[in-house]
Design an enzyme around this catalytic site. Sequence first.
Site, PDB file in Angstrom:
ATOM      1  N   ALA A  91       1.036  -1.037   0.071  1.00 29.67           N
ATOM      2  CA  ALA A  91      -0.044   0.163   0.286  1.00 29.67           C
ATOM      3  C   ALA A  91       0.921   1.498   0.051  1.00 29.67           C
ATOM      4  O   ALA A  91       2.046   1.473   0.599  1.00 29.67           O
ATOM      5  CB  ALA A  91      -1.105  -0.276   1.028  1.00 29.67           C
ATOM      6  N   GLY A  92       0.217   2.240  -0.619  1.00 27.61           N
ATOM      7  CA  GLY A  92       1.039   3.406  -0.322  1.00 27.61           C
ATOM      8  C   GLY A  92       2.692   3.341  -1.307  1.00 27.61           C
ATOM      9  O   GLY A  92       3.174   2.763  -2.386  1.00 27.61           O
ATOM     10  N   ASP A  93       3.214   3.581  -0.370  1.00 29.32           N
ATOM     11  CA  ASP A  93       4.898   3.501  -0.725  1.00 29.32           C
ATOM     12  C   ASP A  93       5.676   2.387   0.142  1.00 29.32           C
ATOM     13  O   ASP A  93       6.886   2.082   0.009  1.00 29.32           O
ATOM     14  CB  ASP A  93       5.824   4.622  -0.299  1.00 29.32           C
ATOM     15  CG  ASP A  93       5.814   5.598   1.401  1.00 29.32           C
ATOM     16  OD1 ASP A  93       5.174   4.289   1.962  1.00 29.32           O
ATOM     17  OD2 ASP A  93       6.422   5.899   1.290  1.00 29.32           O
ATOM     18  N   GLU A  94       4.849   1.320   0.305  1.00 31.39           N
ATOM     19  CA  GLU A  94       5.409   0.111   0.912  1.00 31.39           C
ATOM     20  C   GLU A  94       5.714  -1.300   0.079  1.00 31.39           C
ATOM     21  O   GLU A  94       4.372  -1.216  -0.532  1.00 31.39           O
ATOM     22  CB  GLU A  94       4.315  -0.465   2.351  1.00 31.39           C
ATOM     23  CG  GLU A  94       4.511   0.795   3.197  1.00 31.39           C
ATOM     24  CD  GLU A  94       3.321   0.871   4.045  1.00 31.39           C
ATOM     25  OE1 GLU A  94       3.694   0.760   5.104  1.00 31.39           O
ATOM     26  OE2 GLU A  94       2.768  -0.221   4.265  1.00 31.39           O
TER      27      GLU A  94
END
Length: 217
Positions: A91-94
């Site tokens: 998710a996001g920047d993971e």
Amino acid sequence: MNATVLSPGVSSRTTTLQGLPNRALFLDRLKQALASAQRHGQRVALLFLDLDRFKEINDTQGHAIGDRALIEIARRFQAALREEETLARLAGDEFVVIAMGANQSAAALIAERIQKALAEPLAINGRFFALKASIGIAFYPEDGRSAEELLKHADIAMYRAKASGGGYRFYRSEMGTDLARKLEIVHRLETALAAGRLQLHYGRSAKPSCQTAGMGQ
């Protein structure tokens, strides 16, 4: 060198970033990897990546530019990883990487390849952004026997890496103990605050006295 990505026909379980598996498909793949490792007596390394300072891109350039940056980052990661190493976006920047049969030395080399992939700044709208990744590494079976436990411990190690200024860290059991202790303190404070058992007491601040000696005294 190219990381394993999706087979055709499972696009509903991918992100829009370079066809990467999403969280649901990643967990399925991790469970399959752990089952295979158990049958064959192998280790599995799980690397949990979080991009440092990525929020600056979203805040200053907007989410559309942030998405373009993530696509470029995913492309770099795929190019840096090998066929037997599976890359997914949570998710996001993971991001996460599954590495079958990897020991500590091999996992460290993977982390270094990922860091090297970010060495060149991202050029976005005429501006350059230097990004790094904080990486936590956990191993099956010693750090966790289920997909959820392994992911949790890799996540804890990632936060320890981030708190130390980036780079990568291997999970150690005391990391979880330290985190649990901190969360318990936070929980107790929140409970006490909600129950009105916390009070602020202000002490008087001492004023420095200033005396001026008269001339001729």
